[in-house]
Design a protein around this motif. Sequence first.
Motif, PDB file in Angstrom:
ATOM      1  N   LYS A 164     -23.807  15.609  34.552  1.00 25.58           N
ATOM      2  CA  LYS A 164     -22.501  15.547  35.225  1.00 25.58           C
ATOM      3  C   LYS A 164     -21.551  16.266  34.111  1.00 25.58           C
ATOM      4  O   LYS A 164     -20.406  16.921  34.791  1.00 25.58           O
ATOM      5  CB  LYS A 164     -22.287  14.154  35.294  1.00 25.58           C
ATOM      6  CG  LYS A 164     -23.054  13.469  36.256  1.00 25.58           C
ATOM      7  CD  LYS A 164     -22.590  11.892  36.230  1.00 25.58           C
ATOM      8  CE  LYS A 164     -23.590  11.272  37.295  1.00 25.58           C
ATOM      9  NZ  LYS A 164     -23.009   9.755  37.084  1.00 25.58           N
ATOM     10  N   ASN A 165     -21.571  16.108  32.787  1.00 24.97           N
ATOM     11  CA  ASN A 165     -20.654  17.029  31.785  1.00 24.97           C
ATOM     12  C   ASN A 165     -20.519  18.251  32.273  1.00 24.97           C
ATOM     13  O   ASN A 165     -19.607  18.962  32.211  1.00 24.97           O
ATOM     14  CB  ASN A 165     -20.719  16.422  30.611  1.00 24.97           C
ATOM     15  CG  ASN A 165     -20.510  15.021  30.318  1.00 24.97           C
ATOM     16  OD1 ASN A 165     -19.825  14.362  31.030  1.00 24.97           O
ATOM     17  ND2 ASN A 165     -21.007  14.529  29.195  1.00 24.97           N
ATOM     18  N   LEU A 166     -21.654  18.913  32.361  1.00 30.01           N
ATOM     19  CA  LEU A 166     -22.169  20.287  32.307  1.00 30.01           C
ATOM     20  C   LEU A 166     -21.465  20.698  33.995  1.00 30.01           C
ATOM     21  O   LEU A 166     -20.664  21.971  33.744  1.00 30.01           O
ATOM     22  CB  LEU A 166     -23.411  20.688  32.574  1.00 30.01           C
ATOM     23  CG  LEU A 166     -24.102  20.536  30.859  1.00 30.01           C
ATOM     24  CD1 LEU A 166     -25.660  20.986  31.190  1.00 30.01           C
ATOM     25  CD2 LEU A 166     -23.599  21.631  29.993  1.00 30.01           C
ATOM     26  N   GLN A 167     -21.655  19.943  34.760  1.00 27.42           N
ATOM     27  CA  GLN A 167     -21.168  20.338  36.126  1.00 27.42           C
ATOM     28  C   GLN A 167     -19.559  20.186  36.061  1.00 27.42           C
ATOM     29  O   GLN A 167     -18.899  21.234  36.653  1.00 27.42           O
ATOM     30  CB  GLN A 167     -21.506  19.434  37.224  1.00 27.42           C
ATOM     31  CG  GLN A 167     -23.114  19.566  37.396  1.00 27.42           C
ATOM     32  CD  GLN A 167     -23.609  18.301  38.594  1.00 27.42           C
ATOM     33  OE1 GLN A 167     -22.750  17.490  38.682  1.00 27.42           O
ATOM     34  NE2 GLN A 167     -24.781  18.591  38.919  1.00 27.42           N
ATOM     35  N   LEU A 168     -19.080  19.184  35.535  1.00 29.12           N
ATOM     36  CA  LEU A 168     -17.375  19.326  35.371  1.00 29.12           C
ATOM     37  C   LEU A 168     -16.890  20.355  34.293  1.00 29.12           C
ATOM     38  O   LEU A 168     -16.167  21.036  34.867  1.00 29.12           O
ATOM     39  CB  LEU A 168     -17.102  17.917  34.669  1.00 29.12           C
ATOM     40  CG  LEU A 168     -17.215  16.488  35.377  1.00 29.12           C
ATOM     41  CD1 LEU A 168     -17.042  15.533  34.576  1.00 29.12           C
ATOM     42  CD2 LEU A 168     -16.296  16.666  36.521  1.00 29.12           C
ATOM     43  N   GLU A 169     -17.703  20.973  33.302  1.00 33.59           N
ATOM     44  CA  GLU A 169     -17.441  21.769  32.556  1.00 33.59           C
ATOM     45  C   GLU A 169     -17.475  23.069  33.368  1.00 33.59           C
ATOM     46  O   GLU A 169     -16.700  23.861  33.200  1.00 33.59           O
ATOM     47  CB  GLU A 169     -18.173  21.892  31.438  1.00 33.59           C
ATOM     48  CG  GLU A 169     -17.981  20.852  30.415  1.00 33.59           C
ATOM     49  CD  GLU A 169     -18.936  21.012  29.216  1.00 33.59           C
ATOM     50  OE1 GLU A 169     -19.607  22.002  28.962  1.00 33.59           O
ATOM     51  OE2 GLU A 169     -18.792  20.250  28.227  1.00 33.59           O
ATOM     52  N   GLU A 170     -18.575  23.325  34.222  1.00 38.23           N
ATOM     53  CA  GLU A 170     -18.507  24.454  34.816  1.00 38.23           C
ATOM     54  C   GLU A 170     -17.438  24.779  36.028  1.00 38.23           C
ATOM     55  O   GLU A 170     -16.873  25.547  36.177  1.00 38.23           O
ATOM     56  CB  GLU A 170     -19.873  24.626  35.669  1.00 38.23           C
ATOM     57  CG  GLU A 170     -20.346  25.718  36.638  1.00 38.23           C
ATOM     58  CD  GLU A 170     -21.598  25.624  37.141  1.00 38.23           C
ATOM     59  OE1 GLU A 170     -21.922  26.451  37.806  1.00 38.23           O
ATOM     60  OE2 GLU A 170     -22.349  24.632  36.902  1.00 38.23           O
ATOM     61  N   GLN A 171     -17.195  23.247  36.491  1.00 38.96           N
ATOM     62  CA  GLN A 171     -15.721  23.532  37.540  1.00 38.96           C
ATOM     63  C   GLN A 171     -14.737  23.812  36.759  1.00 38.96           C
ATOM     64  O   GLN A 171     -13.959  24.715  37.294  1.00 38.96           O
ATOM     65  CB  GLN A 171     -15.993  22.179  38.437  1.00 38.96           C
ATOM     66  CG  GLN A 171     -17.089  21.790  39.089  1.00 38.96           C
ATOM     67  CD  GLN A 171     -16.838  20.333  39.760  1.00 38.96           C
ATOM     68  OE1 GLN A 171     -15.837  19.637  39.421  1.00 38.96           O
ATOM     69  NE2 GLN A 171     -18.005  19.966  40.612  1.00 38.96           N
TER      70      GLN A 171
END
Length: 578
Positions: A423-430
Amino acid sequence: MDSKNDTGNGLSHCCYHQLIFQLNLKLTYTLFLCSALPDRDAFNMIKPLSILVLFLLFISNAFAQEEKFESIIALNQKDPTAALVQLKKIYAKSIDDNDELLEGKCLQQMGKVCYTQGHFSQSLEFFLKADKIFNNASQPLLLAANLNDAGVLYYYMKQKDKALNSYSKAIGIYKRANNLTGQATVLGNIGQLYEKRQLYDSAFYYQKRALKISGQVNDKSGEAKIHENLGSIYEDLERYDSAYVHFKQSLNLYQEDHNDLGSIEVINNLGDILRKTGRYKESIAQTETALKLAEKMGNIYQLSSCCRDLGKAYELLNNMDSAYHYVKLGYKYTIDLYSEDGARQVAFLQVLYDINKKSDEINKLKNDRKVNRIIAFSATIVVILLVVLGFVIFSRQRLKLRDQQMLARQKAIEHDMTSLELKNLQLEEQNLKQLLEVKSRELSTHTLNLIKHNQFLENLRSTLQAMVKEDKRDQKKQMNQILAEINQSFNHERNWKEFTVAFEQVHHQFLESLKKYSNELTSADMRLIALLKMNLDSGDIATLLGISTDSLRVSRYRLRKKLNMAQGDNLSAFIQAL
């Protein structure tokens, strides 16, 4: 070994007993005073003195033990069997008390007794056992003395190489311990060894070294023995005057040391020298003196030797009656000696048999005890191993169950952590995508502003150039200044720095990675590549760089060569692919 010679400051027997007597008086006086004091004061007064008395009693026992050994050594010369019996008792007690050091000393003394009685093999066995004990107990001086005795035994067993090896080890230990008395004794024995090999130069060398050391430590008995050895060497070389001088010095030292046995042997040697030099009457006088000493001591062996020497001297004087008398008397003493020696040998062999039998029984008992200890130890180890094995199996099962539970928990935690990290990676990617879009918009906006600014300047420059072509000279000078300022604004680095920062934020490390293709790229080349990366048309690029389209074509050509591009490859496509 005399403690005074070993340590250099040992107490004599007299001083030792005087010290004990004085301390006993002090203890008695203290006990008398304590009877008039309170209990606590009496206890505090007695306590340190009691410890001192116990310590002195311990020293007294050790000293008494040494005196006992000295008495046994003296007894060996008179009655070897009695000496062996006493040693046998002490040896048995030392084994019962597990006193290895005392056991080693007994073995050494029993080896000496057996040696004097001609039982060389048994003597060697005792010496070797003592050697092992002294070596294990780290007693270098006792070990050196034992090695010296073993060397003498090897010498009489005609094993001269082994004797020399044993002497060498002994003198090495004495040198490390700085024991001069021991060194002198061993050097004298080495000298005797070389004498029997008829290597007289080496024999003289070692005997003189021994004599020098004996004089340093004031060892009269040792010095007398060395003079006797030197006299024997000179006698072998038929240098009778020198032999006589050394025998005479030896006799004087033996007499000062009250050594009657040594005196008898040297007097006999003096008689031999006088007889060999033709001084028969003087020879007879010397031998008769030795005979009287032997009669006083009751030494049958010396009596027999003196009678034989007297018989030879009277025969040389052609006094056959006296010669016959002493030869016959010597023969009688010899028969008595053999008879007495035979009876002693029987008794001696019986004691020796008892010692060996006792030793065998002790060894068997020790072996049985050792086997029993091994069996008991093995059984204990097996029981302990079984208990440990059961405990290990039980512990392993518990640990296995605990590990499984912990593994399940760990997997659940790892799953949660993985989901959270995803989830953190997805948020960082966004966030990065949004940031990239913002930076891209900023870069586009900044680029458009640059283009508009440069287009404006280009139009203004064109207008001013047209004005310059007019003939109005006053305006011409002003117009040239404006043109210089405009040209300067085309190359203003600040705008390009802002552009470069924005470009690096969108295309991270792009310009830095270009250096691996060529190290010749200039800042102008970097700007051209950045504009090509943004996919701008040639007109906009020329406007931004402030050059004409023809100059742009030249710049593109030069850039292709610096990037080592093959002919026909598209520059824009190459840069877009990076």
